[in-house]
Scaffold this motif. Sequence first.
Motif, PDB file in Angstrom:
ATOM      1  N   ARG A  17       0.818  -1.213   0.000  1.00 36.66           N
ATOM      2  CA  ARG A  17       0.000   0.000   0.000  1.00 36.66           C
ATOM      3  C   ARG A  17       0.847   1.255   0.000  1.00 36.66           C
ATOM      4  O   ARG A  17       0.533   2.246  -0.644  1.00 36.66           O
ATOM      5  CB  ARG A  17      -0.944  -0.002   1.211  1.00 36.66           C
ATOM      6  CG  ARG A  17      -1.793   1.247   1.288  1.00 36.66           C
ATOM      7  CD  ARG A  17      -2.720   1.196   2.487  1.00 36.66           C
ATOM      8  NE  ARG A  17      -3.756   0.202   2.309  1.00 36.66           N
ATOM      9  CZ  ARG A  17      -4.871   0.429   1.639  1.00 36.66           C
ATOM     10  NH1 ARG A  17      -5.070   1.596   1.057  1.00 36.66           N
ATOM     11  NH2 ARG A  17      -5.777  -0.498   1.540  1.00 36.66           N
ATOM     12  N   ASN A  18       1.933   1.243   0.732  1.00 36.85           N
ATOM     13  CA  ASN A  18       2.779   2.432   0.827  1.00 36.85           C
ATOM     14  C   ASN A  18       3.977   2.373  -0.103  1.00 36.85           C
ATOM     15  O   ASN A  18       4.920   3.148   0.035  1.00 36.85           O
ATOM     16  CB  ASN A  18       3.261   2.604   2.273  1.00 36.85           C
ATOM     17  CG  ASN A  18       2.113   2.822   3.228  1.00 36.85           C
ATOM     18  OD1 ASN A  18       1.187   3.552   2.907  1.00 36.85           O
ATOM     19  ND2 ASN A  18       2.152   2.171   4.375  1.00 36.85           N
TER      20      ASN A  18
ATOM     21  N   ARG B 192     -12.090  -3.823  -5.306  1.00 37.40           N
ATOM     22  CA  ARG B 192     -10.922  -3.413  -4.527  1.00 37.40           C
ATOM     23  C   ARG B 192      -9.838  -4.476  -4.539  1.00 37.40           C
ATOM     24  O   ARG B 192      -8.644  -4.161  -4.556  1.00 37.40           O
ATOM     25  CB  ARG B 192     -11.345  -3.098  -3.092  1.00 37.40           C
ATOM     26  CG  ARG B 192     -12.202  -1.851  -2.978  1.00 37.40           C
ATOM     27  CD  ARG B 192     -12.493  -1.504  -1.528  1.00 37.40           C
ATOM     28  NE  ARG B 192     -13.409  -0.384  -1.430  1.00 37.40           N
ATOM     29  CZ  ARG B 192     -13.853   0.118  -0.291  1.00 37.40           C
ATOM     30  NH1 ARG B 192     -13.465  -0.435   0.859  1.00 37.40           N
ATOM     31  NH2 ARG B 192     -14.682   1.136  -0.271  1.00 37.40           N
TER      32      ARG B 192
ATOM     33  N   ARG C 147      -6.067  -3.981  -5.965  1.00 40.10           N
ATOM     34  CA  ARG C 147      -4.846  -4.286  -5.217  1.00 40.10           C
ATOM     35  C   ARG C 147      -3.929  -5.207  -6.019  1.00 40.10           C
ATOM     36  O   ARG C 147      -2.708  -5.102  -5.942  1.00 40.10           O
ATOM     37  CB  ARG C 147      -5.204  -4.889  -3.857  1.00 40.10           C
ATOM     38  CG  ARG C 147      -5.688  -3.848  -2.859  1.00 40.10           C
ATOM     39  CD  ARG C 147      -5.773  -4.430  -1.462  1.00 40.10           C
ATOM     40  NE  ARG C 147      -6.985  -5.184  -1.255  1.00 40.10           N
ATOM     41  CZ  ARG C 147      -8.114  -4.669  -0.762  1.00 40.10           C
ATOM     42  NH1 ARG C 147      -8.189  -3.390  -0.469  1.00 40.10           N
ATOM     43  NH2 ARG C 147      -9.174  -5.431  -0.572  1.00 40.10           N
TER      44      ARG C 147
ATOM     45  N   ARG D 219      -2.189  -2.872  -8.409  1.00 39.43           N
ATOM     46  CA  ARG D 219      -1.531  -1.688  -7.855  1.00 39.43           C
ATOM     47  C   ARG D 219      -0.178  -1.457  -8.533  1.00 39.43           C
ATOM     48  O   ARG D 219       0.663  -2.349  -8.620  1.00 39.43           O
ATOM     49  CB  ARG D 219      -1.333  -1.862  -6.351  1.00 39.43           C
ATOM     50  CG  ARG D 219      -0.740  -0.618  -5.679  1.00 39.43           C
ATOM     51  CD  ARG D 219      -0.450  -0.903  -4.220  1.00 39.43           C
ATOM     52  NE  ARG D 219      -1.663  -1.183  -3.469  1.00 39.43           N
ATOM     53  CZ  ARG D 219      -2.505  -0.269  -3.025  1.00 39.43           C
ATOM     54  NH1 ARG D 219      -2.269   1.021  -3.275  1.00 39.43           N
ATOM     55  NH2 ARG D 219      -3.571  -0.611  -2.337  1.00 39.43           N
TER      56      ARG D 219
ATOM     57  N   VAL E  87     -14.334   2.343  -5.857  1.00 34.46           N
ATOM     58  CA  VAL E  87     -13.481   3.416  -5.347  1.00 34.46           C
ATOM     59  C   VAL E  87     -14.341   4.428  -4.598  1.00 34.46           C
ATOM     60  O   VAL E  87     -15.397   4.850  -5.092  1.00 34.46           O
ATOM     61  CB  VAL E  87     -12.733   4.100  -6.513  1.00 34.46           C
ATOM     62  CG1 VAL E  87     -11.951   5.295  -6.023  1.00 34.46           C
ATOM     63  CG2 VAL E  87     -11.793   3.102  -7.183  1.00 34.46           C
ATOM     64  N   LYS E  88     -13.902   4.838  -3.421  1.00 34.89           N
ATOM     65  CA  LYS E  88     -14.680   5.786  -2.618  1.00 34.89           C
ATOM     66  C   LYS E  88     -14.701   7.176  -3.249  1.00 34.89           C
ATOM     67  O   LYS E  88     -15.762   7.767  -3.436  1.00 34.89           O
ATOM     68  CB  LYS E  88     -14.106   5.844  -1.200  1.00 34.89           C
ATOM     69  CG  LYS E  88     -14.301   4.560  -0.402  1.00 34.89           C
ATOM     70  CD  LYS E  88     -13.757   4.705   1.002  1.00 34.89           C
ATOM     71  CE  LYS E  88     -13.979   3.426   1.802  1.00 34.89           C
ATOM     72  NZ  LYS E  88     -13.433   3.535   3.189  1.00 34.89           N
ATOM     73  N   ASP E  89     -13.523   7.684  -3.583  1.00 33.70           N
ATOM     74  CA  ASP E  89     -13.434   9.018  -4.166  1.00 33.70           C
ATOM     75  C   ASP E  89     -13.371   8.878  -5.685  1.00 33.70           C
ATOM     76  O   ASP E  89     -12.302   8.692  -6.270  1.00 33.70           O
ATOM     77  CB  ASP E  89     -12.199   9.746  -3.636  1.00 33.70           C
ATOM     78  CG  ASP E  89     -12.134  11.199  -4.103  1.00 33.70           C
ATOM     79  OD1 ASP E  89     -13.020  11.609  -4.889  1.00 33.70           O
ATOM     80  OD2 ASP E  89     -11.202  11.911  -3.679  1.00 33.70           O
TER      81      ASP E  89
ATOM     82  N   ARG F 280     -11.080  10.688  -8.353  1.00 34.70           N
ATOM     83  CA  ARG F 280      -9.698  10.267  -8.589  1.00 34.70           C
ATOM     84  C   ARG F 280      -9.616   9.147  -9.633  1.00 34.70           C
ATOM     85  O   ARG F 280      -8.628   8.437  -9.729  1.00 34.70           O
ATOM     86  CB  ARG F 280      -9.053   9.838  -7.272  1.00 34.70           C
ATOM     87  CG  ARG F 280      -8.928  11.012  -6.291  1.00 34.70           C
ATOM     88  CD  ARG F 280      -8.315  10.608  -4.978  1.00 34.70           C
ATOM     89  NE  ARG F 280      -6.950  10.112  -5.095  1.00 34.70           N
ATOM     90  CZ  ARG F 280      -5.874  10.876  -5.250  1.00 34.70           C
ATOM     91  NH1 ARG F 280      -5.999  12.192  -5.342  1.00 34.70           N
ATOM     92  NH2 ARG F 280      -4.657  10.346  -5.322  1.00 34.70           N
TER      93      ARG F 280
ATOM     94  N   ASP G 284      -5.545   6.375  -6.701  1.00 35.59           N
ATOM     95  CA  ASP G 284      -5.325   5.795  -5.376  1.00 35.59           C
ATOM     96  C   ASP G 284      -4.543   4.488  -5.440  1.00 35.59           C
ATOM     97  O   ASP G 284      -4.001   4.044  -4.424  1.00 35.59           O
ATOM     98  CB  ASP G 284      -6.657   5.554  -4.668  1.00 35.59           C
ATOM     99  CG  ASP G 284      -7.336   6.856  -4.287  1.00 35.59           C
ATOM    100  OD1 ASP G 284      -6.617   7.869  -4.156  1.00 35.59           O
ATOM    101  OD2 ASP G 284      -8.569   6.874  -4.139  1.00 35.59           O
ATOM    102  N   TYR G 285      -4.504   3.876  -6.614  1.00 33.70           N
ATOM    103  CA  TYR G 285      -3.791   2.602  -6.774  1.00 33.70           C
ATOM    104  C   TYR G 285      -2.641   2.707  -7.775  1.00 33.70           C
ATOM    105  O   TYR G 285      -1.995   1.699  -8.063  1.00 33.70           O
ATOM    106  CB  TYR G 285      -4.771   1.504  -7.218  1.00 33.70           C
ATOM    107  CG  TYR G 285      -5.816   1.208  -6.159  1.00 33.70           C
ATOM    108  CD1 TYR G 285      -5.611   0.223  -5.204  1.00 33.70           C
ATOM    109  CD2 TYR G 285      -7.007   1.943  -6.099  1.00 33.70           C
ATOM    110  CE1 TYR G 285      -6.556  -0.039  -4.222  1.00 33.70           C
ATOM    111  CE2 TYR G 285      -7.960   1.688  -5.120  1.00 33.70           C
ATOM    112  CZ  TYR G 285      -7.722   0.692  -4.193  1.00 33.70           C
ATOM    113  OH  TYR G 285      -8.662   0.433  -3.214  1.00 33.70           O
ATOM    114  N   ASN G 286      -2.433   3.895  -8.304  1.00 31.50           N
ATOM    115  CA  ASN G 286      -1.326   4.123  -9.229  1.00 31.50           C
ATOM    116  C   ASN G 286      -1.346   3.117 -10.374  1.00 31.50           C
ATOM    117  O   ASN G 286      -0.332   2.536 -10.744  1.00 31.50           O
ATOM    118  CB  ASN G 286       0.021   4.043  -8.488  1.00 31.50           C
ATOM    119  CG  ASN G 286       1.183   4.485  -9.361  1.00 31.50           C
ATOM    120  OD1 ASN G 286       1.029   5.340 -10.238  1.00 31.50           O
ATOM    121  ND2 ASN G 286       2.352   3.891  -9.138  1.00 31.50           N
TER     122      ASN G 286
END
Length: 558
Positions: A167-168, A255, A259, A262, A289-291, A294, A316-318
Amino acid sequence: MIDHQFLLQLQLLNSETPPMEDGTSSSSSSSSSPTLPTSKYIPKRPFPPLKVPSNGVASDLKKALFSPTSLIIRTPTFRPNYRSLYFACLFTTVFLFCTVLFLFANPHLHHSSSQWFKNMLARRPQLPAYLPDFIFYDAGGGGEGGGGGKYKISAAKSNETELEGNRNGKGSELGKIGGNDRGRLKDKAWLEIMSRCDIYDGKWVKNDLAPLYERGSCSFMDESFNCHRNGRPEYAFERYRWQPHHCNTPRLKGRKMLRLLRGKRMVYVGDSMNRNMWESLVCLLRNSVKDKSRVFEASGRTDFKKEGAYSFLFLDYNCSIEYIRSAFLVQEWETTLANGSKKETLRLDLPESSYDTIKDADVLVFNTGNWWTHEKTSEGKGYYQEGDNVHEKLEVEEAFAKAMATWARWIEANVDLNKTHVFFRGYSFPHFSKGEWNTGGRCDDKEPIEDEKELLSAHEMKPSIPLMLDRAMEGLKIPVYYQNVSLMTNYRKDAHPSLFRKPNMTEDEKNYFATHQDCSHWCLPGVPDTWNELLFAQLLMIYKQRRLQQHQEQQAHL
């Protein structure tokens, strides 16, 4: 508190000699002794009194309440056999658990239960793969949460946690979390089952679950695919799912797939049928996706029918989900004739010019087929070109084989198949009846085909694109995942846009579309969602295989 005066009166009453059955008193009784009513009130065979210690009040109460002459009749008490009851409950629980497991954990056994049971017995070590994900109990003390004796997520359930991995952007997703031995065991069992299962061999079954995204919720959808907005009045075609005969495929969760993707790039290349599939995945992933601000098309375009390349970015997932139009997978060309005029040809020896921009993608999904049935390609007169030579006449089967060979050579020479996963989606059946796409063909059906005898025959097609694709895939020397969707699409004559091709149609447009129906593409939500769901299953298999392989390599170095 017990009323002692009342007890004393009852005790005096009980001290009298009970009457005989004929109503007379015994010889030792006084003639003036009170007599009680006979068997109208007193049972002939009274229950034995309870055995309680003779200690004061308890004894007096016992004598008062349970004496044969007492006016209070004792009610018999059921004394269960607790050991028998325990075994009965245990048997019932085990039976119900096995029944639920047998019926619901494996939906495919409804039509092949005997064979499924034989397979399960033959592969007893793989039994965990048949069981729900929540039943495994980890008595050890591992896990991030610490502490022993906790229920832990395993196998398929754990994928959502494991895929969170990077994720990061730190470390590798593969093998970063999933260190649980039981999870690896279940992954291995599931992979073995799936490796023996053709997920494209199955049937459509009715499904009560909602579509993977709400109809009318995706603003990026092509107008002609949006049957809800175009006024289609019924949606029974959405309530079907594809069930392979010998295994189960996971439901696509947006989701989880994001992932998986990603930091990656996924590109669809092909004709408008692949655009149909691309828009399906974009809408499906965007819905999770929530937002949603994006998620957008990189160039801001909203019309995707024109030539060119399109790319949706999920910030959000690039990752990016892209589409490039290429109806034949080789170059459409213009050659100059001797008299100076131009002539359209198809260069069978040149790959699509835009391929150089996609060779570093992580997932490639190709298709071709529907355009090879059109007049120029099927007749093959003065249309196919190799080098400077324009063939006066070339059979479409031979031209198709040459084009596929050119495509395969480009893949082998330019794509790193250790990094990039290449898929090829097979032929999607159209369902024109009473004519073709330009001669009044129709597809007004509201139910899929049920009888296999009514299916369109690939052998009777001219040209037979499904058979041509099968031969091309069999001849490949490179690893390509073949999505053979011909059978599943053959059944679904009910799921095309038909005449619902445009919103708010005028009467003239309605009359025109009534005789120019779209029986090739698919409504969304609809059949292309299933193609993406099976694509997700194959990507998940690749992920699990790599994770297990990486673990084995790590163990070999220890």
